[in-house]
Motif scaffolding. Structure first.
Motif, PDB file in Angstrom:
ATOM      1  N   VAL A 111      43.620  49.946  42.800  1.00  0.00           N
ATOM      2  CA  VAL A 111      43.188  51.143  42.080  1.00  0.00           C
ATOM      3  C   VAL A 111      43.127  50.799  40.599  1.00  0.00           C
ATOM      4  O   VAL A 111      43.820  49.889  40.140  1.00  0.00           O
ATOM      5  CB  VAL A 111      44.126  52.369  42.274  1.00  0.00           C
ATOM      6  N   SER A 112      42.289  51.544  39.887  1.00  0.00           N
ATOM      7  CA  SER A 112      42.179  51.297  38.450  1.00  0.00           C
ATOM      8  C   SER A 112      43.072  52.255  37.691  1.00  0.00           C
ATOM      9  O   SER A 112      43.917  51.860  36.915  1.00  0.00           O
ATOM     10  CB  SER A 112      40.730  51.427  38.010  1.00  0.00           C
ATOM     11  N   ARG A 113      42.870  53.555  37.909  1.00  0.00           N
ATOM     12  CA  ARG A 113      43.807  54.549  37.355  1.00  0.00           C
ATOM     13  C   ARG A 113      44.357  55.441  38.474  1.00  0.00           C
ATOM     14  O   ARG A 113      45.215  56.280  38.248  1.00  0.00           O
ATOM     15  CB  ARG A 113      43.129  55.394  36.269  1.00  0.00           C
TER      16      ARG A 113
ATOM     17  N   LYS B  84      43.058  57.924  40.238  1.00  0.00           N
ATOM     18  CA  LYS B  84      42.854  59.372  40.126  1.00  0.00           C
ATOM     19  C   LYS B  84      41.830  59.889  41.125  1.00  0.00           C
ATOM     20  O   LYS B  84      41.244  60.945  40.900  1.00  0.00           O
ATOM     21  CB  LYS B  84      42.341  59.713  38.715  1.00  0.00           C
ATOM     22  N   ASN B  85      41.612  59.206  42.171  1.00  0.00           N
ATOM     23  CA  ASN B  85      40.507  59.524  43.077  1.00  0.00           C
ATOM     24  C   ASN B  85      40.768  60.841  43.835  1.00  0.00           C
ATOM     25  O   ASN B  85      40.816  60.871  45.065  1.00  0.00           O
ATOM     26  CB  ASN B  85      40.380  58.339  44.044  1.00  0.00           C
ATOM     27  N   LEU B  86      40.887  61.932  43.088  1.00  0.00           N
ATOM     28  CA  LEU B  86      41.312  63.213  43.671  1.00  0.00           C
ATOM     29  C   LEU B  86      40.313  63.749  44.689  1.00  0.00           C
ATOM     30  O   LEU B  86      39.112  63.743  44.456  1.00  0.00           O
ATOM     31  CB  LEU B  86      41.476  64.269  42.566  1.00  0.00           C
TER      32      LEU B  86
ATOM     33  N   THR C 279      33.113  51.900  40.934  1.00  0.00           N
ATOM     34  CA  THR C 279      33.234  51.168  42.201  1.00  0.00           C
ATOM     35  C   THR C 279      33.223  52.143  43.374  1.00  0.00           C
ATOM     36  O   THR C 279      32.835  51.791  44.476  1.00  0.00           O
ATOM     37  CB  THR C 279      34.530  50.336  42.288  1.00  0.00           C
ATOM     38  N   GLU C 280      33.624  53.368  43.140  1.00  0.00           N
ATOM     39  CA  GLU C 280      33.674  54.360  44.212  1.00  0.00           C
ATOM     40  C   GLU C 280      32.349  55.138  44.277  1.00  0.00           C
ATOM     41  O   GLU C 280      32.217  56.118  44.989  1.00  0.00           O
ATOM     42  CB  GLU C 280      34.864  55.293  43.944  1.00  0.00           C
ATOM     43  N   ARG C 281      31.354  54.708  43.506  1.00  0.00           N
ATOM     44  CA  ARG C 281      30.036  55.339  43.453  1.00  0.00           C
ATOM     45  C   ARG C 281      30.090  56.783  42.994  1.00  0.00           C
ATOM     46  O   ARG C 281      29.397  57.667  43.511  1.00  0.00           O
ATOM     47  CB  ARG C 281      29.306  55.226  44.797  1.00  0.00           C
TER      48      ARG C 281
ATOM     49  N   GLY D  34      36.469  42.178  46.731  1.00  0.00           N
ATOM     50  CA  GLY D  34      36.861  41.675  45.419  1.00  0.00           C
ATOM     51  C   GLY D  34      37.583  42.716  44.601  1.00  0.00           C
ATOM     52  O   GLY D  34      37.532  43.905  44.904  1.00  0.00           O
ATOM     53  N   ILE D  35      38.283  42.221  43.568  1.00  0.00           N
ATOM     54  CA  ILE D  35      38.989  43.101  42.642  1.00  0.00           C
ATOM     55  C   ILE D  35      38.226  43.025  41.335  1.00  0.00           C
ATOM     56  O   ILE D  35      38.115  41.952  40.732  1.00  0.00           O
ATOM     57  CB  ILE D  35      40.433  42.601  42.444  1.00  0.00           C
ATOM     58  N   VAL D  36      37.667  44.131  40.924  1.00  0.00           N
ATOM     59  CA  VAL D  36      36.814  44.118  39.746  1.00  0.00           C
ATOM     60  C   VAL D  36      37.698  44.221  38.506  1.00  0.00           C
ATOM     61  O   VAL D  36      38.527  45.133  38.401  1.00  0.00           O
ATOM     62  CB  VAL D  36      35.799  45.277  39.796  1.00  0.00           C
TER      63      VAL D  36
HETATM   64  P1  ADP Z   1      39.672  56.787  39.355  1.00  0.00           P
HETATM   65  O1  ADP Z   1      40.970  56.669  38.630  1.00  0.00           O
HETATM   66  O2  ADP Z   1      38.472  56.617  38.488  1.00  0.00           O
HETATM   67  O3  ADP Z   1      39.537  58.028  40.189  1.00  0.00           O
HETATM   68  P2  ADP Z   1      40.658  54.897  41.246  1.00  0.00           P
HETATM   69  O4  ADP Z   1      41.381  53.938  40.429  1.00  0.00           O
HETATM   70  O5  ADP Z   1      41.448  55.936  41.973  1.00  0.00           O
HETATM   71  O6  ADP Z   1      39.553  55.590  40.363  1.00  0.00           O
HETATM   72  O7  ADP Z   1      39.733  54.106  42.266  1.00  0.00           O
HETATM   73  C1  ADP Z   1      38.960  54.723  43.246  1.00  0.00           C
HETATM   74  C2  ADP Z   1      38.693  53.724  44.365  1.00  0.00           C
HETATM   75  O8  ADP Z   1      37.824  52.704  43.863  1.00  0.00           O
HETATM   76  C3  ADP Z   1      39.920  52.994  44.847  1.00  0.00           C
HETATM   77  O9  ADP Z   1      40.504  53.673  45.932  1.00  0.00           O
HETATM   78  C4  ADP Z   1      39.375  51.640  45.270  1.00  0.00           C
HETATM   79  O10 ADP Z   1      38.890  51.692  46.599  1.00  0.00           O
HETATM   80  C5  ADP Z   1      38.228  51.422  44.331  1.00  0.00           C
HETATM   81  N1  ADP Z   1      38.611  50.622  43.149  1.00  0.00           N
HETATM   82  C6  ADP Z   1      39.200  51.096  42.036  1.00  0.00           C
HETATM   83  N2  ADP Z   1      39.380  50.143  41.135  1.00  0.00           N
HETATM   84  C7  ADP Z   1      38.915  49.008  41.678  1.00  0.00           C
HETATM   85  C8  ADP Z   1      38.831  47.655  41.219  1.00  0.00           C
HETATM   86  N3  ADP Z   1      39.247  47.321  40.013  1.00  0.00           N
HETATM   87  N4  ADP Z   1      38.317  46.737  42.057  1.00  0.00           N
HETATM   88  C9  ADP Z   1      37.872  47.078  43.281  1.00  0.00           C
HETATM   89  N5  ADP Z   1      37.915  48.338  43.756  1.00  0.00           N
HETATM   90  C10 ADP Z   1      38.432  49.297  42.983  1.00  0.00           C
END
Ligand code: ADP
Length: 548
Positions: A81-83, A85-87, A159-161, A238-240
Motif C-alpha cells: 500500500v502507498s498510504r 486509504k483505499n476506502l 495503480t488502483e485506476r 511489481g511494487i511501484v
Molecule cells: P490510497 O492511499 O491512494 O487509497 P492505497 O495505498 O490504499 O491507495 O493503495 C490502493 C491499492 O493500490 C493497494 O491495495 C494496492 O493493491 C495498490 N498499490 C498501492 N500502492 C502500490 C504500489 N506502490 N505498488 C503497487 N501497488 C500498489
C-alpha cells in the motif's frame, strides 16, 4: 503463517529499517484512518477477516528491494500500500488474512514538478494534499487532478485506476513513466525512463538545480513496448516506487456547472448528451452524476436535513415519496450532473452556450454555473475559486468523509463500480434493478456515476453501520450478480468480491486469467506479491477459500 518464520522475517527486516518501522501486529503503525485509528486492515466492517499479521515501512527504494528479497527467502506474502486509504475497497487490508503489509507512506518525496510540460514525479507516500500544497507553495500554474477525498496517495490511487475531476482525471491514463521493484528485487524503469542517459539533464529553476526527467513523463512507450499501466500497474507483478503523473496547466477561464434534470428516466438522455459532449471535446473532465438521495443528504438546507435525518438509521432508508416531496419543494432535479469547462478567455462563452443548447433537449432541465471569465494571458488561481463541493479545479478536500456517519457512528461505506456503454440506456436498466435490490435490503441508493467519452462507471456507494455488515454483503452479491447477468462487470472491487468479479472475465475458458497467472508465476514464482489481488493467485491456489 508459520509464526516463527514470520518473527524471523520481522527480525531481519528490522535490521535494515529499524524496529520502530516494523509493526509485529496489525493494531498500529499505519496512517490515521477515518475513525482516528492507526491500525492496518479494512477500517470498515466486513463479514470476511482480512487482518494482516503486521507491517513494514521502508523509506527508500533500496530498503524495498531488501525487504522483497527477504520476503522471498522466508516466503512471506506482502501486500503493498502507498498510504492505505483505499476506502470502500478494503483500506490497507490484504485479501489473505495474515499477509504482511508493505506500507510505503514514509517514501514521500516529490521528486520533480515540471510546470512547463505539466507533470510531477512522486513517490508512494505523496498525498494529493502534499502535491497540491507544494504547487501552491512554489506558485506554479498547474491544476493536479484529485479524487473526492484528498488524503490518499497519488501513486496508490493511480495503480488502483482511481480518478479525479480535472480533464486529466483518469489517473491511469495521465500516468507516464514508472519505477518498479520486481518480485525478485530487481529495479525497472519504464518508457523513455529506461534510457540511462535520460537521467543526465538538469534544468535551472529559480534558486535550485532540479534533477530532471529521469522517468521521462512525457511519452508512454519505449522502443516497441509499453510496459506500465497495462502490465506493471497490476500490483501483482511489481511494487511501484515512483510515477510520473501529468497535470493540466491552470486555465485562463473556467466555469463550474451543475445540470439538473427532473425525471428519473432522464438519466438516459443526461448520460448520452454528456458523453457526446465529451466525445466532441466540449466537456473535458468526467462529469459525475448524483441522485436525489445524495443531493438531499449532502445539501445544507435545514428543512431537508430535518426530513431526511429521521430515516437515517440502521435497517431503514429514505422513502422515494419523501425524496420526491423534497425534490419538488426545492425545485431540484432527480439527477444532478457536475462538470466544469476549462478554456481560453475567448472560448468560454461559446462553450457555455453550446452546453446550454445541448441540455435544452431534456424538458425541464436547468443549468447553473459559477463563471470565472479570466483575463487573457493570465491563469485562474485556485485561491479565487476556494474549496468546491466536487474538486474540479484540483483543490483537495476531506469534506465527503462527513457522510460516513450519516446513518450512525461509526459508519462505513462500500462501493460497487460496474462499467457500461455511454448511451445511458444500459446504465438506467441496471440502475433500476440495483435500486430495487437496495430498497429491498433497506439501504439508500447513493449514486456517484462517472461519465467518460466511451464508457460510464455506475458507482453505487452504500453507507452502512457495523450491525448491517452481513446485509450489505448480501446486497453487494446481488448487484454484482445482476450486472454480470446483464453482461456488465466492475473495473475495481472490494477485497471480498475479487474472485467473483475476476470470474466474469471468462472469454475462451478464462484465457485472460490464465495469461496473467502465467506472468505471475514467471515473475513471482514464490507468490509473495499481493496474493489474491484482482482474483489472481500464485500457482496451486484458485481462490481465497483454497489452500495454498
Ligand atoms: P490510497 O492511499 O491512494 O487509497 P492505497 O495505498 O490504499 O491507495 O493503495 C490502493 C491499492 O493500490 C493497494 O491495495 C494496492 O493493491 C495498490 N498499490 C498501492 N500502492 C502500490 C504500489 N506502490 N505498488 C503497487 N501497488 C500498489
Amino acid at each position: 503463517m508459520d509464526s516463527q518464520r514470520l518473527q524471523e522475517f520481522f527480525d531481519s527486516v528490522a535490521l535494515i529499517i529499524g524496529e520502530p518501522n516494523v509493526s509485529r501486529h496489525s493494531s498500529s503503525g499505519g496512517l490515521e484512518g477515518p475513525s482516528g485509528s492507526t491500525a492496518y486492515g479494512d477500517p470498515f466492517a466486513s463479514p470476511m477477516s482480512h487482518e494482516p499479521s503486521g507491517a513494514v515501512r521502508p523509506k527508500s527504494v533500496d530498503e524495498v528491494r531488501e525487504i522483497v528479497r527477504l520476503a522471498n527467502q522466508y516466503v512471506i506474502p506482502l501486500w503493498t500500500v502507498s498510504r492505505g486509504k483505499n476506502l470502500g475497497y478494503g483500506g490497507s487490508a490484504p485479501v489473505v488474512k495474515g499477509t504482511v503489509v508493505l506500507d510505503l507512506h514514509r517514501m514521500n518525496t516529490i521528486v520533480e514538478i515540471n510546470e512547463e510540460y505539466g507533470y510531477a514525479i512522486v513517490e508512494p507516500g505523496v498525498s494529493f494534499f502534499d502535491l497540491y500544497e507544494e504547487i501552491q507553495r512554489r506558485g506554479l500554474k498547474l491544476w493536479p487532478s484529485v479524487p473526492a477525498i484528498g488524503w490518499g496517495s497519488v501513486l496508490g490511487n493511480t495503480t488502483e485506476r482511481g480518478f479525479g475531476y480535472t480533464p486529466l482525471g483518469d489517473h491511469a491514463q495521465a500516468q507516464c513513466g514508472m519505477e518498479v521493484v520486481l518480485p525478485n528485487g530487481e529495479l525497472l524503469r519504464t518508457g523513455m525512463g529506461a534510457m540511462e542517459g535520460s537521467q543526465l539533464f538538469a534544468l535551472y529553476k529559480g534558486p535550485i538545480w532540479v534533477q530532471f526527467s529521469y522517468l521521462k513523463s512525457i511519452y508512454h512507450s519505449s522502443l516497441g513496448s509499453r510496459i506500465d499501466s497495462d502490465i506493471i500497474l497490476v500490483p501483482l507483478l511489481g511494487i511501484v516506487t515512483k510515477i510520473g503523473i501529468q497535470m493540466i496547466p491552470a486555465p485562463e477561464a473556467y466555469a463550474t456547472v451543475e445540470v439538473d434534470v427532473p425525471q428519473e428516466s432522464d438519466l438516459v438522455a443526461l448520460v448520452s448528451i454528456l458523453s457526446d459532449l465529451m466525445r466532441r471535446s466540449v466537456i473535458l473532465n468526467s462529469p459525475s452524476i448524483a441522485n436525489i438521495f445524495r443531493i438531499a443528504l449532502t445539501s445544507r438546507v435545514a428543512s431537508v436535513q430535518g426530513k431526511v435525518q429521521g430515516y437515517m438509521k440502521p435497517h431503514s432508508y429514505v422513502p422515494y415519496d419523501v425524496l420526491e416531496e423534497i425534490r419538488v419543494e426545492q425545485k431540484w432535479g432527480f439527477w444532478r450532473a457536475y462538470f466544469s469547462l476549462y478554456s481560453q478567455v475567448e472560448l468560454l462563452p461559446g462553450l457555455l452556450q453550446t452546453t446550454r443548447r445541448a441540455f435544452n433537449a431534456i424538458p425541464g432541465a436547468t443549468m447553473k454555473w459559477r463563471e470565472f471569465p479570466g483575463t487573457p494571458g493570465e491563469s485562474i488561481t485556485t485561491a479565487t475559486i476556494k474549496e468546491e463541493e466536487i474538486p474540479h479545479s484540483g483543490i483537495p478536500t476531506l469534506a465527503p468523509l462527513a457522510i460516513l456517519n450519516s446513518r450512525q457512528k461509526p459508519g462505513s461505506h462500500i462501493d460497487y463500480s460496474p462499467l457500461f456503454p455511454p448511451s445511458g440506456r444500459e446504465l438506467y436498466e441496471w440502475y433500476l434493478k440495483a435500486k430495487q435490490r437496495t430498497v429491498d435490503a433497506k439501504f439508500d441508493f447513493f449514486a456517484d456515476f462517472h461519465v467518460f467519452p466511451r464508457h460510464v462507471i455506475g458507482i453505487e456507494l452504500i453507507i452502512y453501520t457495523d450491525e448491517e455488515a452481513e446485509s450489505v454483503d448480501q446486497l453487494m452479491r446481488h448487484v454484482i450478480h445482476d450486472a454480470a447477468e446483464m453482461g456488465y462487470t466492475a473495473y475495481r472491487t472490494h477485497l471480498d468480491y475479487m474472485d467473483e468479479v475476476a470470474s466474469h472475465f471468462n472469454f475462451n475458458g478464462g484465457a485472460l486469467k490464465q495469461f496473467t497467472t502465467k506472468l505471475k508465476e514467471f515473475l513471482d514464482p514464490r507468490g509473495i506479491l499481493s496474493p489474491g489481488k484482482s482474483g489472481i493467485w500464485p500457482s496451486g491456489r484458485s481462490s481465497v477459500n483454497s489452500k495454498p
